[in-house]
Design a protein around this motif. Structure first.
Motif, PDB file in Angstrom:
ATOM      1  N   MET B  96       0.972  -1.399   0.108  1.00 12.31           N
ATOM      2  CA  MET B  96      -0.148   0.049  -0.040  1.00 12.31           C
ATOM      3  C   MET B  96       0.959   1.266   0.181  1.00 12.31           C
ATOM      4  N   PHE B  98       0.406   5.419   0.537  1.00  9.51           N
ATOM      5  CA  PHE B  98      -0.175   6.301   1.435  1.00  9.51           C
ATOM      6  C   PHE B  98      -0.331   7.819   0.763  1.00  9.51           C
ATOM      7  N   ASN B 102       3.956   8.449   4.750  1.00 10.99           N
ATOM      8  CA  ASN B 102       4.274   7.584   5.995  1.00 10.99           C
ATOM      9  C   ASN B 102       5.403   6.543   6.007  1.00 10.99           C
ATOM     10  N   LEU B 103       6.498   7.421   5.420  1.00 13.64           N
ATOM     11  CA  LEU B 103       7.842   6.937   5.667  1.00 13.64           C
ATOM     12  C   LEU B 103       8.070   6.701   7.061  1.00 13.64           C
ATOM     13  N   PHE B 104       8.998   5.613   7.562  1.00 16.76           N
ATOM     14  CA  PHE B 104       9.493   5.858   8.900  1.00 16.76           C
ATOM     15  C   PHE B 104      10.689   6.847   9.126  1.00 16.76           C
ATOM     16  N   LEU B 115      13.448  -2.902   6.100  1.00 19.40           N
ATOM     17  CA  LEU B 115      12.856  -3.602   7.487  1.00 19.40           C
ATOM     18  C   LEU B 115      11.833  -4.698   7.597  1.00 19.40           C
ATOM     19  N   ALA B 116      10.856  -4.503   6.716  1.00 18.02           N
ATOM     20  CA  ALA B 116       9.938  -5.457   6.412  1.00 18.02           C
ATOM     21  C   ALA B 116      10.256  -6.917   6.073  1.00 18.02           C
ATOM     22  N   ARG B 164       9.216   0.914  -1.224  1.00 17.35           N
ATOM     23  CA  ARG B 164       9.219   0.340   0.074  1.00 17.35           C
ATOM     24  C   ARG B 164       8.139  -0.824   0.207  1.00 17.35           C
ATOM     25  N   ALA B 165       7.086  -0.477  -0.486  1.00 21.82           N
ATOM     26  CA  ALA B 165       5.930  -1.457  -0.733  1.00 21.82           C
ATOM     27  C   ALA B 165       6.322  -2.800  -1.785  1.00 21.82           C
ATOM     28  N   MET B 168       8.571  -5.902  -0.628  1.00 20.28           N
ATOM     29  CA  MET B 168       8.002  -7.079  -0.067  1.00 20.28           C
ATOM     30  C   MET B 168       7.379  -7.971  -1.277  1.00 20.28           C
TER      31      MET B 168
END
Lengths: 215, 257
Positions: B96, B98, B102-104, B115-116, B164-165, B168
């Protein structure tokens, strides 16, 4: 018999060790308890939100002195004899866990909900989210209020003198009664408390500065 | 056919995402009304509609950031219920992006990406870093890998979020108004990345007001209003001959400028 300052000051400083020990026990115990309360609250909100709120309200809504009495006089009624140190440690730990849990709840709530969304959308479970996303960010905002509370906690250990625990305040009372110089003695005692609290505040500032740079 | 031997095997043409009569309420307010929607593998769907029409809520139900109350949602044949196992499974397959990125903020770009895969997929650091660099190159931002999100522009942050998405390796990507928080000159760089994903036949659902994007890459466009799906059509028909009055009104407003 007259006591010189050369006798009094070492006596008070030795007693201050007990104040530090009691503060350390209460802080470490309280912080561990608060972390568990926090995980319960956010990990199982259906039960945790309510239960932790009740616990926090009970402990924040009653005087620490009474909590101390309840532990010191209550546990023997249940057949558990407690020393003054043990009673004070238990009471202060419970007290600290409630306050820290509430302080840290505020810090976790300050993290934008998008951080929870993003980490959840990447498949992270609750513990992973907490460990790698939420708590590291909360930590930074938690430092000033946590140290503020630690200072308050250290000063609150003075109440343990009432159940006969020989920490700094009670030793001050003993010396004051023996020397008939209460003002001098209590001023010394206050000075020693200040000397223990002030470095905490300084340390907190240094830590804050360091975390601001690493961001 | 190896597929048919798997326990959760789907029919070859079974939809990747099925929403069947999904309803959701916030208190007394119904945000989703009888939403039914199929998305096939490789299909690119754009959802548009006025704000408050439930389009974000609808896609947030697909990876269960929101819970629906009645109806069924199946992702690759796995139904989304309270079962944590199913939710975890679906979230691993559905990425997802956004509106607010909503980055860390406490992690570097590279750590945001790895990370994930490391903690959820349990891949090694070396593997995930190589993969992260691959996707950062794909979104044309590899040189920023060691910066923190706050050091990047909005468009760069959103491209990092897409990478980032992708790390995964999701089968499905959800976009929740990915360009709405961007300055106009940064919208294109994000849309370019989305178009290239669409050209690779990534299954994607995009909530967006970018009608140009819908026209060029969507297989179908969905118009939602007041929690309902009003119209579903291929983009050509959707923009040239919308059937419903409300769709026409909406289009006249968004296409005006």
């Amino acid at each position: 018999m007259t006591l010189s300052l050369a006798d009094i000051i070492p006596f008070l400083l030795l007693a201050a060790r007990w104040t530090l020990l009691l503060s350390a026990i209460a802080f470490i115990g309280g912080a561990s308890g608060a972390l568990l309360l926090l995980l319960w609250r956010y990990g199982a909100p259906r039960t945790g939100r309510r239960a932790t709120a009740i616990y926090i309200q009970l402990l924040q809504g009653t005087p620490l002195l009474l909590q101390l009495f309840l532990v010191f006089f209550g546990l023997p009624l249940l057949g558990v004899e407690v020393s003054p140190l043990a009673a004070a440690s238990i009471a202060l730990t419970l007290y600290a866990s409630a306050f820290l849990a509430e302080i840290w709840r505020g810090c976790v709530d300050a993290i934008p909900l998008g951080q929870w969304d993003a980490s959840a959308s990447l498949g992270m479970n609750f513990v992973t989210q907490m460990r790698y996303i939420i708590l590291p960010q909360s930590l930074k905002i938690a430092i000033p209020p946590t140290v503020g509370f630690l200072v308050q906690l250290l000063k609150s250990t003075a109440l343990a003198s009432i159940v006969g625990f020989n920490e700094l305040t009670r030793s001050g009372q003993i010396v004051a009664n023996a020397t008939f110089k209460p003002f001098l003695i209590y001023a010394l005692v206050a000075l020693i408390y200040f000397a223990m609290c002030y470095p905490l505040t300084l340390g907190s500032r240094a830590l804050e500065r360091r975390m601001r740079i690493t961001r | 056919m190896p597929d048919t031997q798997m326990p959760n095997a789907q029919m070859p043409d079974a939809p990747m995402i099925q929403m069947i009569n999904v309803n959701k309420w916030y208190g007394n307010f119904q945000v989703l009304k009888d939403i039914s929607l199929n998305v096939a593998k490789g299909e690119r769907v754009v959802i548009c509609g006025p704000s408050g029409s439930g389009k974000s809520t609808a896609i947030r139900c697909i990876n269960r950031l929101e819970q629906h109350q009645t109806g069924q949602i199946l992702v690759e044949g796995v139904e989304l219920t309270d079962q944590v196992k199913n939710i975890d499974h679906v979230r691993r397959e559905v990425g997802m992006v956004f509106q607010q990125f909503n980055l860390f903020p406490h992690l570097t770009v590279l750590d945001n990406l790895t990370l994930a895969p490391r903690r959820v997929r349990k891949q090694s650091r070396a593997d995930t870093e190589a993969q992260a660099m691959h996707y950062l190159e794909r979104v044309k931002i590899a040189e920023q890998a060691h910066k923190y999100p706050s050091q990047l522009s909005g468009g760069q942050q959103q491209r990092v979020a897409i990478a980032r998405a992708l790390c995964m390796e999701p089968h499905i990507l959800l976009f929740d108004e990915p360009t709405s928080a961007l300055d106009p000159e940064m919208i294109k760089e994000v849309l370019d990345v989305m178009v290239s994903l669409a050209e690779d036949h990534m299954t994607m659902i995009c909530v967006t007001h970018e009608m140009g994007f819908a026209k060029t890459v969507a297989d179908k466009v969905i118009f939602m209003d007041h929690g309902q799906i009003i119209e579903v059509a291929p983009p050509a028909a959707f923009f040239s001959t919308p059937k419903h009055e409300r769709t026409r009104l909406f289009l006249s407003q968004v296409l005006k400028h």
